[in-house]
Design a protein around this motif. Structure first.
Motif, PDB file in Angstrom:
ATOM      1  N   LEU A   8     -37.302  -1.214   0.191  1.00 38.22           N
ATOM      2  CA  LEU A   8     -37.281  -2.016  -0.806  1.00 38.22           C
ATOM      3  C   LEU A   8     -36.479  -3.217  -0.482  1.00 38.22           C
ATOM      4  N   THR A  11     -37.774  -5.980   1.132  1.00 36.77           N
ATOM      5  CA  THR A  11     -38.880  -6.819   0.415  1.00 36.77           C
ATOM      6  C   THR A  11     -38.262  -8.320  -0.235  1.00 36.77           C
ATOM      7  N   HIS A  13     -38.992 -10.671  -2.130  1.00 35.56           N
ATOM      8  CA  HIS A  13     -39.080 -11.128  -3.461  1.00 35.56           C
ATOM      9  C   HIS A  13     -38.314 -10.164  -4.456  1.00 35.56           C
ATOM     10  N   LEU A  14     -37.556  -9.055  -4.209  1.00 40.70           N
ATOM     11  CA  LEU A  14     -37.028  -8.262  -5.082  1.00 40.70           C
ATOM     12  C   LEU A  14     -35.704  -8.608  -5.027  1.00 40.70           C
ATOM     13  N   THR A 112     -34.494 -11.034 -10.700  1.00 41.77           N
ATOM     14  CA  THR A 112     -35.468 -10.109 -10.557  1.00 41.77           C
ATOM     15  C   THR A 112     -35.400  -9.240 -11.401  1.00 41.77           C
ATOM     16  N   ALA A 116     -40.156  -5.379 -11.883  1.00 45.28           N
ATOM     17  CA  ALA A 116     -40.822  -5.910 -10.552  1.00 45.28           C
ATOM     18  C   ALA A 116     -40.411  -4.748  -9.450  1.00 45.28           C
ATOM     19  N   VAL A 117     -39.114  -4.202  -9.607  1.00 47.65           N
ATOM     20  CA  VAL A 117     -38.878  -2.997  -8.769  1.00 47.65           C
ATOM     21  C   VAL A 117     -39.636  -1.755  -8.965  1.00 47.65           C
ATOM     22  N   LYS A 119     -42.752  -1.909 -10.148  1.00 47.66           N
ATOM     23  CA  LYS A 119     -44.123  -2.306  -9.820  1.00 47.66           C
ATOM     24  C   LYS A 119     -44.164  -2.059  -8.284  1.00 47.66           C
ATOM     25  N   GLU A 120     -43.162  -2.589  -7.583  1.00 49.22           N
ATOM     26  CA  GLU A 120     -43.137  -2.495  -5.932  1.00 49.22           C
ATOM     27  C   GLU A 120     -43.127  -0.971  -5.616  1.00 49.22           C
ATOM     28  N   ARG A 123     -46.573   0.376  -6.261  1.00 48.45           N
ATOM     29  CA  ARG A 123     -47.664  -0.147  -5.624  1.00 48.45           C
ATOM     30  C   ARG A 123     -47.447   0.461  -3.758  1.00 48.45           C
ATOM     31  N   LEU A 124     -46.211   0.707  -3.632  1.00 49.76           N
ATOM     32  CA  LEU A 124     -45.871   1.415  -2.352  1.00 49.76           C
ATOM     33  C   LEU A 124     -46.131   2.925  -2.195  1.00 49.76           C
TER      34      LEU A 124
END
Length: 482
Positions: A8, A11, A13-14, A112, A116-117, A119-120, A123-124
């Motif tokens: 994380l 990443t 964009h986070l 941020t 968004a955190v 969702k990431e 997703r992972l």
């Protein structure tokens, strides 16, 4: 494996920044929990990344040391603080407490959003699950391919997939095959456990500690009496993919050991044919070159008989199995017709020549031909010599009109030929994207796009087997008119 804090942090964009707990970045994040509670721990299971802006801390700063201590006791993956929301910067007391109790503290940039955190991480997690399922599918496919060679190849492949050692043991505990060969030295230490398993039943298993290793032992049998044992060690078989792979190997080896006579067709090869008929194996897959090398070259024919499997020699490259109460034989279409009468007990039904994507249809053709042979007392009947059949009944002006009405929503579209070809390939492959795309010579994403359009155009549900059957018959009626 869930994503780590380090993943994380890497990443971009986070926009996360590590403030404390450099030695904790390897921690896996099971989930993201957003909480402004003074004590969120009653609602945590452990392993979460807890996110807060400290909105309740504005009027009166709580005991942050006690707050972080409770999070540490709950074994959270880390704590993320939203900076420049309610506080200009992350409180120093929070950072000191994180250092004291060994909790990773991350600062979340004002730009941020917490979602968004979350969702990431989702997703992972989804990506990992998909990759795990894909690895498991590929591993099981390779295991089944190995079955074409024999039991030893299954053991070797299982050891390679698990990264450990595997023993195939005879009923008396002697070593039939070891992968690697040095693993054979471990067999004597398992003798006591084998004695327990012999009296415990075919569905039993045991896990024992041996030489600082955790060893799993399972009996191999399709009945009450074990035909051998499978021992796996050198790896912790804990994931569902690993357990599924071991269970698949147990099933394949049990079948092989049940029929060890070299004069008979091995049940492993029979299992491969059953998997082909059920659509579980795809010979047209780009990675299936090893499987295609031992299968009859296309076109092939399927023969169905009611008697027992043949004891004598089969045509070169042929496969035979008992499938849904019948004996089913797969061989090259060039095989002489007299061969089927020699190796199968009549009456025998023979399909038309087909490619591998149409094996299920060929199996149905052969069954219908067998029924016709039984009715007229002949030893063998070929499907392509039968009069008409169900499609023949529909080969009328009324049947053609019904087929046109059913397919009219597609006919009215630009690119209708490509859509109809995609629908036929999709139905022929029983909905298997890779096989259908390979048959069409297009990328599977292209096929998915076309099928999405088809679903939007057709009034029925493409997942309904009745609707799929109607579409298939409509397409076949059209083919008969062309």
């Amino acid at each position: 494996m869930p994503p780590t804090l380090g993943a994380l942090l890497r990443t971009p964009h986070l926009r996360l920044r590590l403030l404390a707990g450099q030695d904790r970045v390897h921690r896996q994040v099971e989930w993201v929990a957003v909480s402004e509670l003074g004590d969120p721990t009653p609602y945590l299971a452990g392993g979460e990344l807890v996110l807060t802006t400290g909105v309740r801390w504005v009027e009166r700063l709580p005991d942050l040391r006690a707050y972080v201590r409770r999070l540490a006791e709950r074994d959270v993956a880390g704590l993320g603080f939203g900076a420049a929301v309610n506080f200009e910067q992350t409180p120093g007391e929070l950072r000191a407490a994180a250092e004291e109790f060994g909790v990773a503290l991350l600062e979340v940039d004002r730009r941020t959003p917490f979602i968004a955190v979350g969702k990431e991480v989702s997703r992972l997690l989804a990506k990992e699950e998909y990759e795990g399922l894909n690895r498991a599918f590929n591993a099981q496919r390779e295991l089944t391919r190995a079955a074409l060679t024999g039991a030893s190849a299954v053991v070797d492949r299982l050891a390679r997939e698990l990264g450990g050692w595997v023993l195939l043991l005879a009923p008396d505990g002697s070593v039939r095959h070891a992968a690697p060969a040095a693993a054979a030295d471990r067999a004597p230490g398992l003798a006591a456990e084998l004695s327990r398993l012999r009296g415990a039943g075919p569905r039993s298993s045991v896990s024992v500690a041996s030489r600082d290793d955790r060893v799993s032992v399972q009996p191999l049998s399709t009945g009450r009496r074990p035909r051998g044992f499978l021992a796996v060690g050198g790896v912790r078989v804990s994931g569902s993919e690993d357990r599924t792979l071991v269970n698949a190997a147990v099933s394949l080896l049990s079948l092989e050991l049940e029929r060890p006579s070299p004069g008979r067709v091995g049940l492993l090869r029979a299992g491969v044919l059953s998997a082909l008929l059920d659509g579980a194996l795809d010979p047209l897959h780009p990675g299936a070159s090893g499987l295609r090398a031992v299968l009859p070259a296309e076109p092939v024919v399927v023969a169905v008989a009611e008697g027992a499997q043949p004891e004598g020699p089969l045509p070169e490259g042929a496969l035979v199995t008992e499938h849904e109460g019948r004996t089913v034989l797969l061989t090259a279409a060039v095989t002489g017709e007299s061969v089927f009468g020699e190796v199968l007990d009549g009456p025998v039904g023979l399909s038309a020549p087909v490619g591998y994507p149409d094996l299920a249809a060929a199996r149905a053709q052969a069954e219908r031909a067998r029924t016709a042979a039984a009715e007229d007392g002949s030893a063998l009947q070929r499907f392509d010599l039968l009069p008409g059949g169900l499609l023949g009944l529909l080969d009328t002006p009324e049947g053609a009109r019904l087929a046109d009405d059913l397919l009219a929503p597609i006919d009215d579209q630009r690119g209708a030929p490509e859509l109809l070809a995609s629908l036929r390939a999709y139905l022929a492959a029983s909905g298997r994207w890779d096989a259908a795309a390979e048959r069409l010579g297009v990328h599977r994403h292209t096929l998915r796009y076309r099928m999405r359009r088809i679903r939007e155009l057709l009034p029925g549900d493409l997942d309904d087997p009745d609707h799929r059957t109607e579409l298939w018959i409509a397409l076949r009626v059209r083919e008969g008119r062309s």
